[in-house]
Design an enzyme around this catalytic site. Structure first.
Site, PDB file in Angstrom:
ATOM      1  N   CYS A   1      10.073   8.646 -40.281  1.00 29.60           N
ATOM      2  CA  CYS A   1      10.453   9.324 -39.034  1.00 29.60           C
ATOM      3  C   CYS A   1      11.929   9.175 -38.679  1.00 29.60           C
ATOM      4  O   CYS A   1      12.387   9.740 -37.695  1.00 29.60           O
ATOM      5  CB  CYS A   1       9.579   8.853 -37.879  1.00 29.60           C
ATOM      6  SG  CYS A   1       7.864   9.360 -38.084  1.00 29.60           S
TER       7      CYS A   1
ATOM      8  N   HIS B   1      12.708  15.941 -38.911  1.00 35.17           N
ATOM      9  CA  HIS B   1      11.460  16.629 -39.263  1.00 35.17           C
ATOM     10  C   HIS B   1      10.926  17.331 -38.018  1.00 35.17           C
ATOM     11  O   HIS B   1      11.396  17.086 -36.906  1.00 35.17           O
ATOM     12  CB  HIS B   1      10.414  15.643 -39.822  1.00 35.17           C
ATOM     13  CG  HIS B   1      10.023  14.591 -38.837  1.00 35.17           C
ATOM     14  ND1 HIS B   1      10.784  13.482 -38.593  1.00 35.17           N
ATOM     15  CD2 HIS B   1       8.951  14.500 -38.017  1.00 35.17           C
ATOM     16  CE1 HIS B   1      10.202  12.746 -37.663  1.00 35.17           C
ATOM     17  NE2 HIS B   1       9.086  13.354 -37.287  1.00 35.17           N
TER      18      HIS B   1
ATOM     19  N   HIS C   1       7.618  19.099 -35.559  1.00 35.25           N
ATOM     20  CA  HIS C   1       6.224  19.022 -35.118  1.00 35.25           C
ATOM     21  C   HIS C   1       5.895  20.249 -34.289  1.00 35.25           C
ATOM     22  O   HIS C   1       6.778  20.822 -33.643  1.00 35.25           O
ATOM     23  CB  HIS C   1       5.973  17.833 -34.185  1.00 35.25           C
ATOM     24  CG  HIS C   1       6.147  16.496 -34.807  1.00 35.25           C
ATOM     25  ND1 HIS C   1       5.162  15.898 -35.547  1.00 35.25           N
ATOM     26  CD2 HIS C   1       7.189  15.624 -34.778  1.00 35.25           C
ATOM     27  CE1 HIS C   1       5.588  14.702 -35.942  1.00 35.25           C
ATOM     28  NE2 HIS C   1       6.816  14.519 -35.499  1.00 35.25           N
TER      29      HIS C   1
ATOM     30  N   HIS D   1      12.041  25.039 -30.205  1.00 36.69           N
ATOM     31  CA  HIS D   1      13.001  25.467 -31.231  1.00 36.69           C
ATOM     32  C   HIS D   1      14.392  24.860 -31.032  1.00 36.69           C
ATOM     33  O   HIS D   1      15.415  25.546 -31.075  1.00 36.69           O
ATOM     34  CB  HIS D   1      13.066  27.003 -31.314  1.00 36.69           C
ATOM     35  CG  HIS D   1      11.878  27.572 -32.029  1.00 36.69           C
ATOM     36  ND1 HIS D   1      10.632  27.629 -31.461  1.00 36.69           N
ATOM     37  CD2 HIS D   1      11.752  28.074 -33.273  1.00 36.69           C
ATOM     38  CE1 HIS D   1       9.781  28.166 -32.316  1.00 36.69           C
ATOM     39  NE2 HIS D   1      10.427  28.425 -33.434  1.00 36.69           N
TER      40      HIS D   1
ATOM     41  N   GLU E   1       1.559  14.539 -31.112  1.00 39.00           N
ATOM     42  CA  GLU E   1       2.528  14.736 -32.186  1.00 39.00           C
ATOM     43  C   GLU E   1       1.834  15.392 -33.377  1.00 39.00           C
ATOM     44  O   GLU E   1       2.443  16.100 -34.162  1.00 39.00           O
ATOM     45  CB  GLU E   1       3.116  13.373 -32.573  1.00 39.00           C
ATOM     46  CG  GLU E   1       4.271  13.463 -33.515  1.00 39.00           C
ATOM     47  CD  GLU E   1       4.989  12.135 -33.654  1.00 39.00           C
ATOM     48  OE1 GLU E   1       5.684  11.728 -32.708  1.00 39.00           O
ATOM     49  OE2 GLU E   1       4.853  11.505 -34.715  1.00 39.00           O
TER      50      GLU E   1
HETATM   51 ZN   LIG Z   1       8.064  12.965 -35.573  1.00 40.69          ZN
END
Ligand SMILES: [Zn+2]
Length: 126
Positions: free
Chosen positions: A23, A27, A29, A67, A114
């Site tokens: 993490c 990245h 989600h 976004h 998440e």
């Molecule tokens: Zn994450």
């Protein structure tokens, strides 16, 4: 006691500073959010709080998180955009929006998923 809940989602990126593991890398989600208010009272037409009003407050709040890279937002410049910190930020913003909409409600809880099998629930400062 009644509990009224609405959900919304947003898609965004983040990374965790000072975290040692996957993490720490950028990245994304699809964050699913549930906002709940509680009330003992119903209005004259039998509603604790109109879903429409709560959805408006939640959707306008999460639209600002959609976004983007959450780490770039001012609210996460000094703290990590962890699910915990995202939940407390949404809690404050949705409550503020409800007040701006003339509704005397404080959010009871914000759940931030998440992933479908990992989430945080924030109940406000104790
Ligand atoms: Zn994450």
């Amino acid at each position: 006691m009644y509990e009224v809940t609405v959900s919304a989602h947003f898609d965004s990126a983040h990374y965790l500073r000072e975290y040692h593991g996957r993490c720490e890398n950028l990245h994304g989600h699809r964050w699913q959010v549930e906002a709940s208010v509680r009330s003992n009272k119903l209005n004259q037409i039998g509603l604790a709080l109109d879903f429409t009003e709560l959805k408006k407050a939640l959707r306008e709040t999460v639209a600002q998180l959609d976004h983007v890279c959450l780490n770039d937002l001012p609210e996460f410049s000094n703290i990590n955009p962890s699910s915990e910190n995202i939940a407390s930020a949404i809690f404050e913003k949705v409550t503020k929006r409800l007040h701006e909409q003339g509704l005397d409600f404080t959010i009871y809880s914000i759940k931030v998923y998440e992933s479908p099998d990992a989430w945080v629930t924030y109940y406000g400062a104790c």
